[in-house]
Enzyme design. Sequence first.
Site, PDB file in Angstrom:
ATOM      1  CG  ASN A  19      -0.207  -0.125   2.531  1.00  0.00           C
ATOM      2  OD1 ASN A  19       0.860  -0.715   2.606  1.00  0.00           O
ATOM      3  ND2 ASN A  19      -0.781   0.433   3.576  1.00  0.00           N
ATOM      4  CG  ASN A  41     -10.638  -2.163   7.275  1.00  0.00           C
ATOM      5  OD1 ASN A  41     -11.583  -2.853   7.605  1.00  0.00           O
ATOM      6  ND2 ASN A  41     -10.345  -1.920   6.000  1.00  0.00           N
ATOM      7  CG  ASP A  64      -2.873  -4.789  10.316  1.00  0.00           C
ATOM      8  OD1 ASP A  64      -2.239  -4.831   9.239  1.00  0.00           O
ATOM      9  OD2 ASP A  64      -4.071  -4.469  10.380  1.00  0.00           O
TER      10      ASP A  64
END
Length: 418
Positions: A96, A279, A306
């Site tokens: 990302n 998320n 994460d």
Amino acid sequence: MTTLLKSATIIDSSSPYHHHQKDILITNGIIIKIENSIEIENDYQVVALDNLHVSCGWFDTSVSFGEPGFEERENIKNGLNVAAKSGFTAVAVNANSNPVIDNKSAVEFLIHKANGFATNLYPIAALTQNSKGIDMAELYDMQQSGAIAFADYNKPIANDNLMKIALLYAQNFDGLVFSFPKNNSIAGEGIANEGINSTKLGLKGIPALAEHIQIARDLYLLEYTGGKLHIPTISTTKSVELIKEAKKKGLQVTCSVSVHHLTLSDDELQGFDSNYKVNPPLRTKADIKGLLKGIKSGVIDIITSDHNPIDIEHKKLEFSEAKDGTIGLESAFGALNSVLEVEDFIANITSKPKAIFGIKEHSIKENSKAEITLFNPELNYTFAKKDILSISKNSAFLDKKLNGKAYGIYANNQLILK
């Protein structure tokens, strides 16, 4: 360079010294001697730390560094130093960035930028072009360049046929395909777990059903196609049950859970602090219990931080407007060790993820490559801003009481201590 680790308690079930307190002598990156006591010589680099424990190097399978394109959030150089001082000898970096890591040149860029650091970087390349979920990226070329898996980070693949084709195609080169567990049609514009807290706070909810439907779809596709599927950062008890049943059928499915989903519930949203906007969303205390049970039973394979740095301009906003994500490398061990015993989770950050991603693990024994994490599992403290090493400061664990802290690592012939 010769390094001597003094009075280190070894936590490594594959080592003959498991649970033994030993001195460990390392020369040129190789463990050459493990004994009860090793005499110190003048040229030794000596490490003598309080309650020193060591294990095989920790591996975090979901880390975002921003670079290229989002260096204001984090860059590779600082990110790898943060990982090392947080106890991680290896990280898998998400795609990302801007541009997205969706071609071989971009994969090679990441690998080149990470050369020479103590912590190894393994790229997770995008599954689809620009992570838009429309056309599949050049998976084989990217694997040949060093990508270890394929994922559109935190973006579900809505097209059923595309996921089917990806699972079929990746079998040609034993590729590992990710599928983020979220059905956007069900989730809609939700920003928090649908339940009592979202209702009280007036926040649009994301039903747990959005996760379950996507996982059920992916498991049906996997049963049809074969291949290898990884479901990252599950967040509910029902998800654990679905994956448990799939494993019983013999499907090659693995899954991970984030540290924050194991330790924080949607009760944290009472103050509308955007650091808790993640998320998948934080779920209920009942889900935390189910996830912890999934770790202990072996259904959940991997625990990840994460780690997702977000700059202040995109995070310190109204809850509904802020970007999803929390940093997690610095707090991962202390948070995990607050809800589980080291023996319960050590495999989930060492041997299990390495086996899934095809990365060799080096046991703590003589004549083995030294790839070691150094830590103290009995250090109680409150996580504060001074503990954050990342460029971005968006931590969901600020002011939380943690138990245990990483001292650093020895890897790639380098000793890195916090």
